[in-house]
Design an enzyme around this catalytic site. Sequence first.
Site, PDB file in Angstrom:
ATOM      1  N   ASP A 103       0.868  -1.182   0.000  1.00 30.31           N
ATOM      2  CA  ASP A 103       0.000   0.000   0.000  1.00 30.31           C
ATOM      3  C   ASP A 103       0.906   1.234   0.000  1.00 30.31           C
ATOM      4  OD1 ASP A 103      -1.590   2.185   1.083  1.00 30.31           O
ATOM      5  OD2 ASP A 103      -3.129   0.729   1.531  1.00 30.31           O
ATOM      6  N   PHE A 152      -9.671  -1.558  -0.213  1.00 19.59           N
ATOM      7  CA  PHE A 152      -9.284  -2.464   0.868  1.00 19.59           C
ATOM      8  C   PHE A 152      -9.574  -3.898   0.432  1.00 19.59           C
ATOM      9  CE2 PHE A 152      -9.159  -4.696   4.835  1.00 19.59           C
ATOM     10  CZ  PHE A 152      -8.094  -4.077   5.479  1.00 19.59           C
ATOM     11  N   ASP A 159      -6.270 -10.132   5.579  1.00 23.52           N
ATOM     12  CA  ASP A 159      -7.338 -10.040   6.578  1.00 23.52           C
ATOM     13  C   ASP A 159      -7.927  -8.647   6.748  1.00 23.52           C
ATOM     14  OD1 ASP A 159      -4.978  -8.906   7.840  1.00 23.52           O
ATOM     15  OD2 ASP A 159      -6.147  -8.941   9.690  1.00 23.52           O
ATOM     16  N   ARG A 165      -9.082 -14.350   6.055  1.00 25.43           N
ATOM     17  CA  ARG A 165      -7.847 -14.865   5.447  1.00 25.43           C
ATOM     18  C   ARG A 165      -8.101 -16.164   4.684  1.00 25.43           C
ATOM     19  NH1 ARG A 165      -3.448 -12.054   7.753  1.00 25.43           N
ATOM     20  NH2 ARG A 165      -3.712 -11.504   9.938  1.00 25.43           N
TER      21      ARG A 165
HETATM   22  P1  IMP Z   1       2.078  -0.623   3.661  1.00 27.21           P
HETATM   23  O1  IMP Z   1       3.186  -0.584   4.678  1.00 27.21           O
HETATM   24  O2  IMP Z   1       1.210   0.605   3.734  1.00 27.21           O
HETATM   25  O3  IMP Z   1       2.593  -0.866   2.255  1.00 27.21           O
HETATM   26  O4  IMP Z   1       1.114  -1.790   4.048  1.00 27.21           O
HETATM   27  C1  IMP Z   1       1.505  -3.100   3.888  1.00 27.21           C
HETATM   28  C2  IMP Z   1       0.851  -4.048   4.864  1.00 27.21           C
HETATM   29  O5  IMP Z   1      -0.434  -3.605   5.258  1.00 27.21           O
HETATM   30  C3  IMP Z   1       0.675  -5.383   4.170  1.00 27.21           C
HETATM   31  O6  IMP Z   1       1.667  -6.269   4.601  1.00 27.21           O
HETATM   32  C4  IMP Z   1      -0.691  -5.827   4.600  1.00 27.21           C
HETATM   33  O7  IMP Z   1      -0.556  -6.728   5.678  1.00 27.21           O
HETATM   34  C5  IMP Z   1      -1.406  -4.589   5.069  1.00 27.21           C
HETATM   35  N1  IMP Z   1      -2.373  -4.135   4.050  1.00 27.21           N
HETATM   36  C6  IMP Z   1      -2.177  -3.208   3.084  1.00 27.21           C
HETATM   37  N2  IMP Z   1      -3.264  -3.059   2.323  1.00 27.21           N
HETATM   38  C7  IMP Z   1      -4.183  -3.916   2.812  1.00 27.21           C
HETATM   39  C8  IMP Z   1      -5.521  -4.256   2.417  1.00 27.21           C
HETATM   40  O8  IMP Z   1      -6.093  -3.732   1.455  1.00 27.21           O
HETATM   41  N3  IMP Z   1      -6.125  -5.229   3.146  1.00 27.21           N
HETATM   42  C9  IMP Z   1      -5.537  -5.829   4.213  1.00 27.21           C
HETATM   43  N4  IMP Z   1      -4.281  -5.561   4.599  1.00 27.21           N
HETATM   44  C10 IMP Z   1      -3.606  -4.613   3.906  1.00 27.21           C
END
Ligand code: IMP
Length: 177
Positions: A103, A152, A159, A165
């Site tokens: 993300d 999301f 999850d 999951r």
């Molecule tokens: P980031 O650090 O913002 O890139 O987020 C990464 C982590 O957030 C991933 O390892 C996921 O576990 C969680 N995550 C990001 N987007 C989603 C989503 O749409 N659904 C569920 N978990 C997410």
Amino acid sequence: MNSQPKLEILFRRGEIETTVKRLATEISRDYRGKQPIMVGILKGSFVFMADLMRAMDCSLEVEFVRLSSYGKRRETSGRVRVVHGLRCPVKDKDILVVEDIVDSGLTVSFFLDYLRRRNPASVKLCVLLDKQACHKVEVPIDYLGFTIPDRFIVGCGIDFGEKYRNLPDLYTMEFEE
Ligand code: IMP
Ligand code: MG
């Protein structure tokens, strides 16, 4: 917020399998003659990792780390913690990081720094889903399943509040507020 979240199908199992197979073929070809250590970021990556490694036909090892930044919220806190770090030496090894979804990119980027400080021979990154438009830092993805919009996602190991999951397909989740 007490309304029920609504799930809509994003990718069905068959499409996910085809994509995993494509990634596995590319990765196996690139690592021929080597023995990569696949490092999955728990918990989200465990289903993708299990599918991916079984579709690969090179010699490999498997490890996991547990990082946390989301807690029970829907948006990253921006602060990544190592809940369970690497227990194996990675110096001079070929490391393939396996992540379910990117993300902001903060989680993977934090982990890539953590790995590089331990002097591996190489580090590559394999990601199933990328919300490219949401990156807050540069994310060097070597193997990518799907680019997806800023929605999301749940299912296939991913999850919401520790649930969903086990869904075999990938879904977007709508929150009616
Ligand atoms: P980031 O650090 O913002 O890139 O987020 C990464 C982590 O957030 C991933 O390892 C996921 O576990 C969680 N995550 C990001 N987007 C989603 C989503 O749409 N659904 C569920 N978990 C997410
Ligand atoms: Mg994750």
